[in-house]
Design a protein around this motif. Structure first.
Motif, short mmCIF file in Angstrom:
data_model
loop_
_atom_site.label_atom_id
_atom_site.label_comp_id
_atom_site.label_asym_id
_atom_site.label_seq_id
_atom_site.Cartn_x
_atom_site.Cartn_y
_atom_site.Cartn_z
N LEU A 37 54.56 44.48 48.57
CA LEU A 37 54.74 42.99 48.35
C LEU A 37 55.59 43.00 47.11
CD1 LEU A 37 50.92 42.67 48.59
CD2 LEU A 37 52.70 41.52 50.18
N ARG A 38 56.32 44.03 46.55
CA ARG A 38 57.13 43.76 45.34
C ARG A 38 58.17 42.68 45.65
NH1 ARG A 38 57.59 49.86 43.48
NH2 ARG A 38 55.29 50.01 42.81
N ARG A 39 58.86 42.69 46.67
CA ARG A 39 59.97 41.69 47.16
C ARG A 39 59.70 40.34 46.97
NH1 ARG A 39 60.65 43.46 53.32
NH2 ARG A 39 59.35 45.06 52.90
N TYR A 40 58.26 39.98 47.23
CA TYR A 40 57.94 38.57 46.97
C TYR A 40 57.45 38.03 45.44
CZ TYR A 40 57.73 39.58 51.93
OH TYR A 40 58.31 39.70 53.31
N PRO A 41 57.87 36.97 45.11
CA PRO A 41 57.44 36.49 43.85
C PRO A 41 55.78 36.24 43.64
CG PRO A 41 58.08 34.46 45.20
CD PRO A 41 58.26 35.94 45.95
N LEU A 42 55.08 37.32 43.62
CA LEU A 42 53.66 37.39 43.63
C LEU A 42 53.05 38.12 42.31
CD1 LEU A 42 52.93 38.30 47.33
CD2 LEU A 42 52.32 35.86 46.20
N ASP A 43 52.23 37.68 41.81
CA ASP A 43 51.54 38.43 40.51
C ASP A 43 50.31 39.21 41.73
OD1 ASP A 43 52.74 38.01 38.45
OD2 ASP A 43 51.53 36.41 37.98
N ILE A 44 50.08 40.29 41.64
CA ILE A 44 49.31 41.20 42.37
C ILE A 44 48.12 41.65 41.53
CG2 ILE A 44 49.10 43.02 43.89
CD1 ILE A 44 52.11 42.52 44.52
N ASP A 45 46.82 41.52 41.74
CA ASP A 45 45.68 42.04 41.29
C ASP A 45 45.06 42.91 42.34
OD1 ASP A 45 45.69 40.68 38.91
OD2 ASP A 45 45.25 38.91 39.70
N ILE A 46 44.33 43.99 41.74
CA ILE A 46 43.82 44.87 42.97
C ILE A 46 42.29 45.21 42.55
CG2 ILE A 46 43.78 47.26 43.72
CD1 ILE A 46 46.84 47.36 43.20
N VAL A 47 41.32 45.08 43.57
CA VAL A 47 39.94 45.55 43.20
C VAL A 47 39.52 46.50 44.30
CG1 VAL A 47 39.30 43.30 42.08
CG2 VAL A 47 38.96 43.44 44.43
N ASP A 48 38.45 47.22 44.17
CA ASP A 48 38.21 48.05 45.03
C ASP A 48 37.00 48.11 45.91
OD1 ASP A 48 36.36 48.62 43.22
OD2 ASP A 48 36.80 50.71 42.72
N SER A 49 36.43 46.94 46.00
CA SER A 49 35.11 46.51 46.51
C SER A 49 35.19 45.15 47.05
CB SER A 49 33.97 47.11 45.82
OG SER A 49 33.70 46.28 44.88
N GLY A 50 34.25 44.75 47.92
CA GLY A 50 33.84 43.61 48.25
C GLY A 50 33.13 42.89 47.15
N GLU A 51 32.36 43.57 46.45
CA GLU A 51 31.62 43.10 45.38
C GLU A 51 32.55 42.82 44.43
OE1 GLU A 51 28.96 45.93 47.38
OE2 GLU A 51 30.82 45.79 46.83
N ALA A 52 33.41 43.51 43.92
CA ALA A 52 34.40 43.15 42.92
C ALA A 52 35.25 42.05 43.41
CB ALA A 52 35.41 44.49 42.73
N ALA A 53 35.76 42.05 44.47
CA ALA A 53 36.51 40.88 45.05
C ALA A 53 35.90 39.53 44.80
CB ALA A 53 36.92 40.88 46.35
N LEU A 54 34.50 39.34 45.30
CA LEU A 54 33.67 38.38 44.79
C LEU A 54 33.44 37.65 43.43
CD1 LEU A 54 30.81 38.84 47.45
CD2 LEU A 54 32.85 37.32 47.73
N ARG A 55 33.43 38.85 42.66
CA ARG A 55 33.32 38.41 40.92
C ARG A 55 34.72 37.86 40.85
NH1 ARG A 55 30.57 43.55 41.07
NH2 ARG A 55 32.42 44.53 40.39
N TYR A 56 35.97 38.62 41.37
CA TYR A 56 37.16 38.03 40.88
C TYR A 56 37.38 36.59 41.28
CZ TYR A 56 42.08 37.80 41.22
OH TYR A 56 43.40 37.35 41.16
N LEU A 57 36.95 36.36 42.37
CA LEU A 57 37.15 35.04 42.84
C LEU A 57 36.23 33.90 42.10
CD1 LEU A 57 37.13 35.74 46.78
CD2 LEU A 57 39.16 35.03 45.31
#
Length: 82
Positions: free
Chosen positions: A23-43
């Motif tokens: 994804l580096r070639r696209y103009p994106l800020d990329i965040d990473i989480v390692d679980s569904g629970e962490a994704a829901l907290r992030y959102l």
């Protein structure tokens, strides 16, 4: 141009690294989480333009996380790629 935010949700550090590298070639800020629970907290705090989600993870898997994301009016329109 506004830089969009992407979220990678995967319990594999190798998969996280490889997808982030692709994804580096696209103009994106990329965040990473390692679980569904962490994704829901992030959102609860952030609004990414796209989510790249693994389907097999311990705890809340990608399919259940997707159901929760799509059932919430605040996150239902976020694109999710599994």
């Amino acid at each position: 141009m506004t830089i969009k935010r992407a979220l990678i949700v995967d319990d594999s550090t190798t998969a996280q690294y490889r997808l982030k590298k692709m994804l580096r070639r696209y103009p994106l800020d990329i965040d990473i989480v390692d679980s569904g629970e962490a994704a829901l907290r992030y959102l609860a705090r952030h609004a990414p333009a796209v989510i790249f989600m693994d389907h097999l993870m311990p705890g809340i898997d990608g399919f259940r996380a997707l159901q929760i994301i799509k059932s919430n009016a605040d996150t239902a329109m976020v694109a999710v790629i599994m």
